[in-house]
Write a protein that holds these residues in place. Structure first.
Motif, mmCIF file in Angstrom:
data_model
loop_
_atom_site.group_PDB
_atom_site.id
_atom_site.type_symbol
_atom_site.label_atom_id
_atom_site.label_comp_id
_atom_site.label_asym_id
_atom_site.label_seq_id
_atom_site.Cartn_x
_atom_site.Cartn_y
_atom_site.Cartn_z
ATOM 1 N N LEU A 80 0.816 -1.214 0.000
ATOM 2 C CA LEU A 80 0.000 0.000 0.000
ATOM 3 C C LEU A 80 0.848 1.261 0.000
ATOM 4 O O LEU A 80 0.408 2.309 -0.489
ATOM 5 C CB LEU A 80 -0.932 -0.007 1.203
ATOM 6 C CG LEU A 80 -1.976 -1.127 1.226
ATOM 7 C CD1 LEU A 80 -2.928 -0.927 2.386
ATOM 8 C CD2 LEU A 80 -2.731 -1.197 -0.089
ATOM 9 N N LYS A 81 2.043 1.204 0.542
ATOM 10 C CA LYS A 81 2.895 2.395 0.552
ATOM 11 C C LYS A 81 3.143 2.894 -0.865
ATOM 12 O O LYS A 81 2.999 4.084 -1.163
ATOM 13 C CB LYS A 81 4.216 2.085 1.248
ATOM 14 C CG LYS A 81 4.070 1.718 2.723
ATOM 15 C CD LYS A 81 5.412 1.361 3.326
ATOM 16 C CE LYS A 81 5.274 0.908 4.775
ATOM 17 N NZ LYS A 81 6.583 0.533 5.362
ATOM 18 N N ALA A 82 3.515 1.991 -1.762
ATOM 19 C CA ALA A 82 3.767 2.384 -3.147
ATOM 20 C C ALA A 82 2.463 2.660 -3.894
ATOM 21 O O ALA A 82 2.404 3.559 -4.742
ATOM 22 C CB ALA A 82 4.571 1.296 -3.858
ATOM 23 N N ILE A 115 13.456 8.857 -5.801
ATOM 24 C CA ILE A 115 12.829 7.817 -6.621
ATOM 25 C C ILE A 115 12.590 8.326 -8.039
ATOM 26 O O ILE A 115 12.126 9.454 -8.243
ATOM 27 C CB ILE A 115 11.493 7.372 -5.991
ATOM 28 C CG1 ILE A 115 11.734 6.783 -4.595
ATOM 29 C CG2 ILE A 115 10.770 6.360 -6.876
ATOM 30 C CD1 ILE A 115 12.549 5.519 -4.577
ATOM 31 N N VAL A 116 12.882 7.488 -9.023
ATOM 32 C CA VAL A 116 12.669 7.830 -10.433
ATOM 33 C C VAL A 116 11.291 7.343 -10.864
ATOM 34 O O VAL A 116 10.915 6.191 -10.608
ATOM 35 C CB VAL A 116 13.766 7.202 -11.318
ATOM 36 C CG1 VAL A 116 13.478 7.470 -12.799
ATOM 37 C CG2 VAL A 116 15.138 7.752 -10.936
ATOM 38 N N LEU A 159 9.684 1.395 0.238
ATOM 39 C CA LEU A 159 8.598 1.125 -0.707
ATOM 40 C C LEU A 159 8.608 -0.314 -1.202
ATOM 41 O O LEU A 159 7.814 -0.672 -2.073
ATOM 42 C CB LEU A 159 8.704 2.078 -1.909
ATOM 43 C CG LEU A 159 8.490 3.556 -1.587
ATOM 44 C CD1 LEU A 159 8.833 4.414 -2.805
ATOM 45 C CD2 LEU A 159 7.055 3.816 -1.152
ATOM 46 N N ALA A 160 9.503 -1.138 -0.681
ATOM 47 C CA ALA A 160 9.554 -2.546 -1.081
ATOM 48 C C ALA A 160 8.346 -3.293 -0.524
ATOM 49 O O ALA A 160 7.807 -2.949 0.525
ATOM 50 C CB ALA A 160 10.846 -3.194 -0.591
ATOM 51 N N THR A 161 7.950 -4.346 -1.239
ATOM 52 C CA THR A 161 6.795 -5.152 -0.857
ATOM 53 C C THR A 161 7.256 -6.531 -0.389
ATOM 54 O O THR A 161 8.203 -7.098 -0.950
ATOM 55 C CB THR A 161 5.844 -5.329 -2.062
ATOM 56 O OG1 THR A 161 5.398 -4.041 -2.477
ATOM 57 C CG2 THR A 161 4.644 -6.183 -1.699
ATOM 58 N N GLN A 162 6.585 -7.075 0.610
ATOM 59 C CA GLN A 162 6.839 -8.449 1.015
ATOM 60 C C GLN A 162 6.321 -9.387 -0.074
ATOM 61 O O GLN A 162 5.137 -9.356 -0.413
ATOM 62 C CB GLN A 162 6.153 -8.746 2.340
ATOM 63 C CG GLN A 162 6.773 -8.029 3.533
ATOM 64 C CD GLN A 162 8.198 -8.495 3.807
ATOM 65 O OE1 GLN A 162 8.489 -9.690 3.802
ATOM 66 N NE2 GLN A 162 9.092 -7.545 4.034
ATOM 67 N N GLY A 165 8.694 -14.584 -0.004
ATOM 68 C CA GLY A 165 9.467 -14.854 1.193
ATOM 69 C C GLY A 165 10.503 -13.810 1.522
ATOM 70 O O GLY A 165 11.342 -14.023 2.407
ATOM 71 N N GLY A 166 10.471 -12.678 0.839
ATOM 72 C CA GLY A 166 11.429 -11.610 1.100
ATOM 73 C C GLY A 166 10.838 -10.289 0.663
ATOM 74 O O GLY A 166 9.653 -10.034 0.850
ATOM 75 N N ILE A 167 11.673 -9.434 0.076
ATOM 76 C CA ILE A 167 11.172 -8.167 -0.440
ATOM 77 C C ILE A 167 11.324 -8.132 -1.946
ATOM 78 O O ILE A 167 12.171 -8.817 -2.524
ATOM 79 C CB ILE A 167 11.903 -6.958 0.187
ATOM 80 C CG1 ILE A 167 13.403 -6.987 -0.174
ATOM 81 C CG2 ILE A 167 11.685 -6.908 1.683
ATOM 82 C CD1 ILE A 167 14.119 -5.687 0.193
ATOM 83 N N ALA A 168 10.476 -7.338 -2.574
ATOM 84 C CA ALA A 168 10.543 -7.169 -4.020
ATOM 85 C C ALA A 168 10.144 -5.744 -4.360
ATOM 86 O O ALA A 168 9.416 -5.082 -3.606
ATOM 87 C CB ALA A 168 9.629 -8.159 -4.734
ATOM 88 N N PHE A 169 10.621 -5.278 -5.488
ATOM 89 C CA PHE A 169 10.312 -3.941 -5.967
ATOM 90 C C PHE A 169 9.312 -4.098 -7.109
ATOM 91 O O PHE A 169 9.670 -4.393 -8.249
ATOM 92 C CB PHE A 169 11.598 -3.232 -6.381
ATOM 93 C CG PHE A 169 12.575 -3.139 -5.239
ATOM 94 C CD1 PHE A 169 12.424 -2.152 -4.276
ATOM 95 C CD2 PHE A 169 13.586 -4.074 -5.091
ATOM 96 C CE1 PHE A 169 13.295 -2.096 -3.189
ATOM 97 C CE2 PHE A 169 14.453 -4.017 -4.014
ATOM 98 C CZ PHE A 169 14.302 -3.020 -3.061
#
Length: 464
Positions: A80-82, A115-116, A159-162, A165-169
């Motif tokens: 939701l942040k992004a 951020i671009v 702004l990364a998302t879970q 099993g980790g984070i992703a952009f």
């Protein structure tokens, strides 16, 4: 986590406000955060009512993407942040910038942020993660902008998302048939390089920790991740929504990122992921080399000029990382305090990547090769015929036929490498000079010609 593709249509599932309430009731969002998102959504819809034309189309698309995420049960706190930042940026931009309109692919940053963002017609302004981490790598190279590098990396991680099993952009908009949220091995690999380099330059192991958790999509098949196992190893996809599409420049860059992390963090899992991917790329890369130019994808066609150079540059990077230039480019500084000593990520032979990069460089100055196969028998006047010719690389081709110095046929088209035909219907007997001229994407020109003989049209026979 398993992802379900969101529909662009609203109202088939929960509304945005209903999903925010659900997350708040479950204790996953605090009240101020949930209220902030509700306000941002209401403000965007109010702004939409005041817009018209092109600007309305852009903001409406962004709102619909948020609606679709809610409807598709894709609201999670980290995403939701992004999502709502994208909504906010577009709500602010479109009323405040009456002219000129942004061009497709234009990039920008907003005040107070590193951020671009990139403009995608019909999707508004969207976070461009590849551009953002490309900027981070550029800041790392400058060596005098460490404060900006730190701010960028911290802002991006916020702004990364879970995912996986980790984070992703994640990319949060519809692109080339893919519905959000989707991820890219190309962008995530570039992030691994930036985070790992940042860990060393800024002497901060937090960035190594973040890069380690960002390995998840490389261990997970689509649509959540980008891993496609092959008989030769692991292919890392450019797009998580396109499991059958193989884009070689993105695959190569994902390996560059994995190598940087594995080498700088001295990480065993990173080395294993790199080795599995490198084995697959070693088997696949020759199939993307036509001998005169590069293929962009499989299935697909040849690279345009920009992507040909991008692939060449990514291959040069892999060549250098494997010691093809005499040194590993990733190992440039001592590790941060408490980190292990950098170690080679792999012992793969760099020759294939170095040689291919050199050939792709040579392709930029090599003329296209043309060969016309003149028919063994004379053509017949007033009868359709096809004269074959071959072209070595993608080019703009002009075909002309002249009779006694007079042009009787002229056509121009962009053609791919391979076998083609000149379709012709001679009007009368006599020799035709057939000429095929080609100019490749880099501006190199060449031509071939052949004389085609034409015999008289068959006589018509009258019945008794």
């Amino acid at each position: 986590m398993t992802l379900t593709c969101a529909s662009s249509a609203q109202a088939k599932g929960p509304s945005v406000k209903a999903e925010l309430t659900r997350l708040q009731d479950a204790g996953q969002l605090d009240a101020p955060t949930a209220d902030g998102y509700r306000t941002a959504y209401d403000d965007a819809r109010e702004t939409l009512r005041r817009l018209s034309g092109f600007r309305r189309v852009q903001l409406r698309a962004v709102i619909r993407n948020v609606d679709a995420a809610a409807s598709g049960h894709l609201f999670i706190p980290t995403r939701l942040k992004a999502e709502f930042l994208t909504l906010q940026r577009n709500r602010e931009y479109w009323p405040a910038h009456p002219s000129p309109l942004p061009r497709a692919g234009q990039r920008t940053t907003f005040a107070g942020s590193q951020i671009v963002w990139q403009f995608y017609p019909g999707q508004g302004w969207q976070i461009q993660w590849l551009g953002t981490f490309g900027k981070a790598n550029a800041l790392w190279m400058v060596k005098t902008r460490d404060d900006d590098l730190r701010r960028l990396l911290d802002e991006a991680l916020g702004l990364a998302t879970q995912r996986a099993g980790g984070i992703a952009f994640e990319y949060l908009f519809t692109f080339d048939g893919g519905r959000p949220p989707w991820v890219s091995g190309l962008a995530q690999g570039t992030a691994l390089s930036a985070l790992s380099r940042g860990a060393v330059r800024l002497r901060d192991n937090r960035y190594f920790d973040a890069a380690r958790t960002a390995l998840g999509i490389f261990k997970t098949p689509p649509p959540t991740g980008v891993l496609r196992r092959t008989s030769n190893g692991s292919h890392y996809l450019q797009y998580s929504y396109a499991p059958r599409l193989r884009i070689v420049n993105g695959f190569t860059q994902s390996l560059n990122g994995l190598h940087d992390f594995a080498a700088l963090a001295n990480d065993a899992e990173g080395r294993a992921l790199f080795a599995a991917g490198e084995k697959a790329l070693r088997a696949e890369l020759p199939g993307f080399d036509t001998g005169a130019w590069s293929l962009y994808s499989k299935p697909g066609a040849e690279s345009d000029l920009g992507y040909h150079k991008v692939l060449r540059d990514f291959l040069r990077g892999l060549c250098d990382r494997l010691g093809g230039s005499g040194a590993q480019a990733a190992q440039v500084q001592a590790p941060p305090a408490g980190a292990t000593t950098p170690a080679p990520a792999a012992t793969a032979d760099p020759k294939l990547y170095c040689d291919t990069a050199r050939r792709f460089t040579a392709d930029l100055t090599t003329k296209p090769k043309l060969e016309i196969t003149a028919p063994a028998k004379a053509l017949r006047a007033k009868v359709d015929a096809h004269v074959p010719f071959t072209l070595s690389k993608i080019a703009t081709v002009t075909i002309t036929a002249t009779r006694a110095g007079q042009v009787v046929l002229s056509r121009t088209a962009r053609l791919a490498y391979g076998k083609h035909y000149v379709s012709i219907k001679p009007s009368r007997a006599g020799p035709l000079l057939l000429r095929v001229a080609a100019t490749d994407l880099a501006g190199n020109g060449n031509a071939a010609q052949a004389t085609v003989h034409v015999r008289a049209a068959a006589k018509k026979h009258r019945g008794v």
